[in-house]
Design a protein around this motif. Structure first.
Motif, PDB file in Angstrom:
ATOM      1  N   GLY A 156      33.770  31.759  36.632  1.00 26.96           N
ATOM      2  CA  GLY A 156      33.065  33.017  36.784  1.00 26.96           C
ATOM      3  C   GLY A 156      33.910  34.180  36.303  1.00 26.96           C
ATOM      4  N   PHE A 157      33.447  35.372  36.612  1.00 28.16           N
ATOM      5  CA  PHE A 157      34.091  36.592  36.122  1.00 28.16           C
ATOM      6  C   PHE A 157      35.573  36.698  36.505  1.00 28.16           C
ATOM      7  N   PRO A 158      35.971  36.504  37.791  1.00 28.07           N
ATOM      8  CA  PRO A 158      37.396  36.648  38.126  1.00 28.07           C
ATOM      9  C   PRO A 158      38.289  35.673  37.380  1.00 28.07           C
ATOM     10  N   LEU A 159      37.835  34.445  37.222  1.00 31.07           N
ATOM     11  CA  LEU A 159      38.654  33.432  36.558  1.00 31.07           C
ATOM     12  C   LEU A 159      38.767  33.709  35.055  1.00 31.07           C
ATOM     13  N   VAL A 160      37.707  34.221  34.448  1.00 30.68           N
ATOM     14  CA  VAL A 160      37.763  34.583  33.027  1.00 30.68           C
ATOM     15  C   VAL A 160      38.772  35.708  32.810  1.00 30.68           C
ATOM     16  N   VAL A 161      38.728  36.720  33.667  1.00 29.70           N
ATOM     17  CA  VAL A 161      39.676  37.834  33.553  1.00 29.70           C
ATOM     18  C   VAL A 161      41.101  37.347  33.740  1.00 29.70           C
ATOM     19  N   LEU A 162      41.317  36.479  34.730  1.00 33.63           N
ATOM     20  CA  LEU A 162      42.651  35.934  34.980  1.00 33.63           C
ATOM     21  C   LEU A 162      43.131  35.110  33.796  1.00 33.63           C
TER      22      LEU A 162
END
Length: 285
Positions: A156-162
């Protein structure tokens, strides 16, 4: 080619031919892609069937333009949202890392510097799989031992940013560090002598000097995040980014709306590059 040295007519002709072929090799695919965005055909390829703007403004039932295509617009918004978050995180981490590695005396400096640049030489596919497996392992551990579902550790979004920030922040660090090496530290000493505290020196002296490189690193982070595919495809959730969505459309068979998207992206980046180039020329003059 050194113009002051004599050269044969054959050499000059070969040099000119190389330049022409080189730029044709670079820009011919982009030109073809942009032209096909206006092709009145149901397929994103030749032959030319006539001029149309339906792939930009069409509202069905057969031709849906980009401005009425909710799937592509949603993926475009997701890409902008991810790129903006990655830009903020990577710029902060990269700038802090640049300050860290400009310190002369701290233990394991060379080893830590090697670890910082390691993600740049690791294939994006391997990096994406590694981050996904690591986050899943941590998430399962928390769920099994604490009975808490850590949704932010799933795709999801947090993992993509990380995942994207793990290597893009390194590039920002290298850009900022290159300018920081040229910084005259006597300016900081002069500011201290005039009564400034550490925060004031950092804000008004050091960061002001680094502002062009920080802005350049942030712009690079945004663009690299926006177009990233290899790492993102393993970390994305139900909301796909634009590169992944375009890949799925090409794989399954798409209409020239994909060319319209490419046209808008090429046009936008070209305008940005021209503006940046004109500002640079004005500063030189």
């Amino acid at each position: 080619m050194i113009r002051s040295l004599p050269s044969s007519k054959r050499y000059r002709g070969g040099f000119t031919l190389f330049i022409v072929l080189y730029f044709i090799f670079l820009f011919a695919p982009l030109v073809v892609t942009m032209v096909l965005a206006f092709n009145d055909s149901m397929y994103p390829s030749l032959p030319w069937q006539g001029f149309t703007l339906d792939w930009f403004f069409g509202n069905g039932p057969e031709k849906y333009g980009i401005f009425h295509d909710q799937t592509n617009l949603r993926s475009l918004y997701t890409s902008f949202k991810v790129a903006l978050a990655v830009m903020i995180v990577s710029t902060f981490l990269g700038t802090c890392a640049a300050f860290l590695f400009e310190q002369e005396n701290f233990r394991f400096k060379n080893a830590l510097y090697f670890l910082m640049i390691a993600p740049l030489v690791i294939p994006g596919v391997i990096l994406g799989i590694s981050i996904l497996m690591f986050s899943n392992t941590i998430g399962l551990f928390i769920e099994n031992h604490m009975n808490v579902y850590a949704s932010f550790l799933g795709p999801g979004f947090p993992l993509v940013v990380l995942g994207q920030s793990s290597f893009i922040s390194t590039i920002v660090a290298l850009v900022v560090s290159a300018r920081l090496k040229k910084f005259d530290h006597t300016l900081e000493e002069a500011a201290y002598n005039l009564g400034a505290n550490k925060a004031e020196v950092l804000w008004f002296i050091t960061l002001k000097y680094l502002r062009p490189s920080i802005i350049g690193g942030a712009a690079m982070a945004f663009l690299m995040s926006f177009e990233n595919f290899n790492t993102t495809i393993f970390l994305v959730g139900s909301q796909a980014t634009l590169p992944i969505n375009m890949y799925m459309q090409v794989r399954d068979g798409s209409t020239p709306v994909i060319n319209a998207i490419s046209f808008l992206l090429i046009l936008g980046t070209s305008i940005f590059a021209v503006i940046n180039l004109s500002k640079g020329n004005k500063k030189i003059l």
